[in-house]
Design a protein around this motif. Structure first.
Motif, PDB file in Angstrom:
ATOM      1  N   TRP A  36     -21.482  42.723  59.918  1.00  9.78           N
ATOM      2  CA  TRP A  36     -21.782  41.359  60.335  1.00  9.78           C
ATOM      3  C   TRP A  36     -20.542  40.511  60.094  1.00  9.78           C
ATOM      4  CZ3 TRP A  36     -26.049  39.574  62.805  1.00  9.78           C
ATOM      5  CH2 TRP A  36     -27.163  40.422  62.859  1.00  9.78           C
ATOM      6  N   ASN A  37     -20.311  39.564  60.983  1.00 14.43           N
ATOM      7  CA  ASN A  37     -19.144  38.692  60.917  1.00 14.43           C
ATOM      8  C   ASN A  37     -19.590  37.244  60.830  1.00 14.43           C
ATOM      9  OD1 ASN A  37     -17.101  40.914  61.756  1.00 14.43           O
ATOM     10  ND2 ASN A  37     -18.624  40.936  63.398  1.00 14.43           N
ATOM     11  N   VAL A  38     -18.801  36.449  60.131  1.00 11.61           N
ATOM     12  CA  VAL A  38     -19.057  35.017  60.017  1.00 11.61           C
ATOM     13  C   VAL A  38     -18.018  34.283  60.852  1.00 11.61           C
ATOM     14  CG1 VAL A  38     -19.235  33.059  58.439  1.00 11.61           C
ATOM     15  CG2 VAL A  38     -19.986  35.321  57.703  1.00 11.61           C
ATOM     16  N   ARG A  39     -18.464  33.330  61.641  1.00  4.22           N
ATOM     17  CA  ARG A  39     -17.561  32.559  62.504  1.00  4.22           C
ATOM     18  C   ARG A  39     -17.031  31.361  61.725  1.00  4.22           C
ATOM     19  NH1 ARG A  39     -18.933  28.776  67.031  1.00  4.22           N
ATOM     20  NH2 ARG A  39     -17.134  28.732  68.440  1.00  4.22           N
ATOM     21  N   THR A  40     -15.727  31.302  61.541  1.00  5.13           N
ATOM     22  CA  THR A  40     -15.079  30.226  60.799  1.00  5.13           C
ATOM     23  C   THR A  40     -14.021  29.583  61.689  1.00  5.13           C
ATOM     24  OG1 THR A  40     -13.200  31.450  59.855  1.00  5.13           O
ATOM     25  CG2 THR A  40     -15.350  31.680  58.748  1.00  5.13           C
ATOM     26  N   PRO A  41     -13.477  28.424  61.297  1.00  3.07           N
ATOM     27  CA  PRO A  41     -12.406  27.816  62.102  1.00  3.07           C
ATOM     28  C   PRO A  41     -11.157  28.685  62.209  1.00  3.07           C
ATOM     29  CG  PRO A  41     -13.357  26.198  60.610  1.00  3.07           C
ATOM     30  CD  PRO A  41     -13.929  27.526  60.217  1.00  3.07           C
ATOM     31  N   ASP A  42     -10.950  29.603  61.254  1.00  2.09           N
ATOM     32  CA  ASP A  42      -9.812  30.520  61.315  1.00  2.09           C
ATOM     33  C   ASP A  42     -10.105  31.750  62.155  1.00  2.09           C
ATOM     34  OD1 ASP A  42      -7.694  29.355  59.679  1.00  2.09           O
ATOM     35  OD2 ASP A  42      -9.116  29.531  58.022  1.00  2.09           O
ATOM     36  N   GLY A  43     -11.302  31.849  62.712  1.00  2.31           N
ATOM     37  CA  GLY A  43     -11.700  33.038  63.446  1.00  2.31           C
ATOM     38  C   GLY A  43     -12.758  33.810  62.680  1.00  2.31           C
ATOM     39  N   PRO A  44     -13.287  34.873  63.262  1.00  5.99           N
ATOM     40  CA  PRO A  44     -14.348  35.640  62.590  1.00  5.99           C
ATOM     41  C   PRO A  44     -13.808  36.406  61.395  1.00  5.99           C
ATOM     42  CG  PRO A  44     -13.696  36.702  64.642  1.00  5.99           C
ATOM     43  CD  PRO A  44     -12.997  35.385  64.610  1.00  5.99           C
ATOM     44  N   VAL A  45     -14.618  36.440  60.335  1.00  2.33           N
ATOM     45  CA  VAL A  45     -14.288  37.219  59.146  1.00  2.33           C
ATOM     46  C   VAL A  45     -15.501  38.076  58.806  1.00  2.33           C
ATOM     47  CG1 VAL A  45     -12.684  35.489  58.239  1.00  2.33           C
ATOM     48  CG2 VAL A  45     -15.087  35.409  57.555  1.00  2.33           C
ATOM     49  N   ALA A  46     -15.257  39.238  58.209  1.00  2.00           N
ATOM     50  CA  ALA A  46     -16.349  40.118  57.817  1.00  2.00           C
ATOM     51  C   ALA A  46     -17.234  39.417  56.797  1.00  2.00           C
ATOM     52  CB  ALA A  46     -15.801  41.419  57.251  1.00  2.00           C
ATOM     53  N   LEU A  47     -18.541  39.608  56.952  1.00  3.00           N
ATOM     54  CA  LEU A  47     -19.494  38.961  56.057  1.00  3.00           C
ATOM     55  C   LEU A  47     -19.261  39.393  54.616  1.00  3.00           C
ATOM     56  CD1 LEU A  47     -22.103  37.208  55.814  1.00  3.00           C
ATOM     57  CD2 LEU A  47     -23.367  39.338  55.968  1.00  3.00           C
ATOM     58  N   ASP A  48     -19.058  38.420  53.753  1.00  3.85           N
ATOM     59  CA  ASP A  48     -18.907  38.644  52.316  1.00  3.85           C
ATOM     60  C   ASP A  48     -20.079  37.945  51.649  1.00  3.85           C
ATOM     61  OD1 ASP A  48     -18.277  38.737  49.647  1.00  3.85           O
ATOM     62  OD2 ASP A  48     -16.333  37.738  49.821  1.00  3.85           O
ATOM     63  N   TYR A  49     -20.943  38.723  50.997  1.00  4.16           N
ATOM     64  CA  TYR A  49     -22.146  38.131  50.407  1.00  4.16           C
ATOM     65  C   TYR A  49     -21.831  37.205  49.244  1.00  4.16           C
ATOM     66  CZ  TYR A  49     -25.392  40.749  53.275  1.00  4.16           C
ATOM     67  OH  TYR A  49     -26.120  41.222  54.360  1.00  4.16           O
TER      68      TYR A  49
END
Length: 406
Positions: free
Chosen positions: A180-193
């Protein structure tokens, strides 16, 4: 037909006292229909989170719907917990003027005016243009409109937020999902719980922009006939029955500054929201805003409670402080020059743009580097009467008589 700016109707926001009723309708809307919008964004990588999937389509087809329903339930819950804010036009233009130069301050939880909130802006904080020819082509109807012939203005007029804590999303059991990826202003990052931040949902008008167009404007329909913008606006109002609809989502990780924004995206609108929070947080001699609380009548509060709303403390009406409020003629000039569905002009109201100043909060520890810094916004100031134009000249001192010899 090309839609020119002068043909576009200005967005008329609900009154501050109507915002609690708007909240109730939005909570009903997200559970009845809005999960589809969340699901579409998840499937196309535009949601607050989205999957990288593996396996055949039949094993992954339900991931978007499952995630969309999950996010819709979370949106429903946080709208019930949200403190309500109504930001007037001058305050919106001030936030836009300051945000024009991006902030370098890390995103921190203490900048949030409430742990969960819904903030409505009297004027758009941005937007984007939707080419209807491209949209119809994506739906399998190419050639109905020529590219660029009909551009739909989509204003961003509200934002809801809460703390982002992915640990309780319960995503591990989703079939066919690799990561799962999280959408951030820097681009998608892998989900870190363990990652925390702010989850922002941006809202646009509930009519999908049809109410911005002239009602008698003829448009081709998919059956080969014609319809009008007015009929489409009425159809949207009946089918959705919501004053606003979700438009975009993004997550701002804590302790990281926002990157330079890409125009007409959630990254740009996040800068404006973060700037508004900074302005609201300043107090004392640096105070730039003032807030008035509109109380909710007791019968209405009882209704909120029956509908599961836990935050019914009224509406915070946010304005520019009277010491810094622009002159009425400057406001009128900006409104005259503004596009009805885009971020408003602010150059007349703030001819000397406010600026950010990096301020040390622990000056005694500054020498050792153990201090903490925070941005403070310095108000625009023009010396002289407000009703007179700003005149900048070069001063020349002329000696018409030579000075005496020493």
């Amino acid at each position: 037909m090309i839609i020119r700016p002068e043909m576009v109707a200005k967005w008329a926001p609900p009154a501050p006292a109507e915002l609690p009723e708007v909240r109730l309708r939005l909570r009903e809307y997200v559970l009845s229909r809005n999960y589809v919008e969340f699901a579409i964004r998840i499937d196309f990588g535009g949601g607050a989170f989205f999957p990288t999937m593996q396996g055949p389509p039949e094993n992954t087809a339900g991931v978007g719907i499952t995630g969309g329903m999950l996010m819709a339930r979370r949106e429903h819950r946080r709208l019930g917990e949200a403190q309500l804010y109504w930001v007037d036009g001058d305050m919106t233009s001030l936030a836009l003027a300051v945000a024009d130069i991006p902030s370098g301050e890390p995103v921190r939880a203490r900048r949030m005016p409430a742990e969960a909130g819904l903030m409505l802006f009297a004027q758009p904080i941005g937007g984007y243009d939707l080419d209807l020819a491209a949209s119809l082509a994506n739906l399998g109807h190419p050639g109905v409109l020529a590219p660029g012939a009909m551009v739909m203005p989509t204003p961003i007029v509200a934002v809801s937020w809460s703390t982002w804590t992915p640990a309780h999303l319960d995503l591990d059991g989703a079939p066919g999902v690799l990561t799962w990826n999280v959408r951030t202003p820097d681009g998608p990052v892998a989900l870190d719980y363990g990652m925390e931040g702010v989850w922002l949902t941006f809202w646009t008008t509930g009519s999908s922009g049809w109410d911005a167009l002239p009602p008698d404007l003829e448009l081709p329909d998919l059956a080969g006939g014609t319809t009008s913008a007015g009929r489409l606006a009425e159809f949207e109002a009946r089918s959705r029955n919501t004053p606003l609809r979700t438009c975009d989502e993004i997550v701002l990780p804590f302790d990281k500054p926002l990157p330079d924004p890409t125009p007409d995206t959630g990254g740009q609108w996040a800068h404006v929201v973060h700037t508004a929070w900074q302005l609201m947080a300043q107090t004392g001699n640096a105070q730039l805003t003032e807030t008035e609380t509109l109380t909710r009548p007791r019968p209405a509060r009882k209704r909120d409670e029956r509908d599961g709303v836990t935050a019914s403390g009224g509406v915070r009406l946010v304005r520019v402080h009277t010491r810094h409020r622009p002159a009425p003629d400057a406001v009128a000039d900006d409104e005259q020059a503004s596009h009805g569905r885009r971020a408003p002009q602010w150059t007349r109201r703030w001819p000397v743009r406010p600026y950010r100043r990096n301020t040390c909060l622990n000056s005694r520890l500054h020498a050792t580097g153990d201090c903490e810094h925070e941005e403070r916004i310095v108000p625009a100031h023009v010396k002289g009467p407000q009703d007179k134009p700003l005149v900048v000249t070069d001063r020349v001192n002329l000696w018409d008589t030579p000075p005496p010899e020493p």
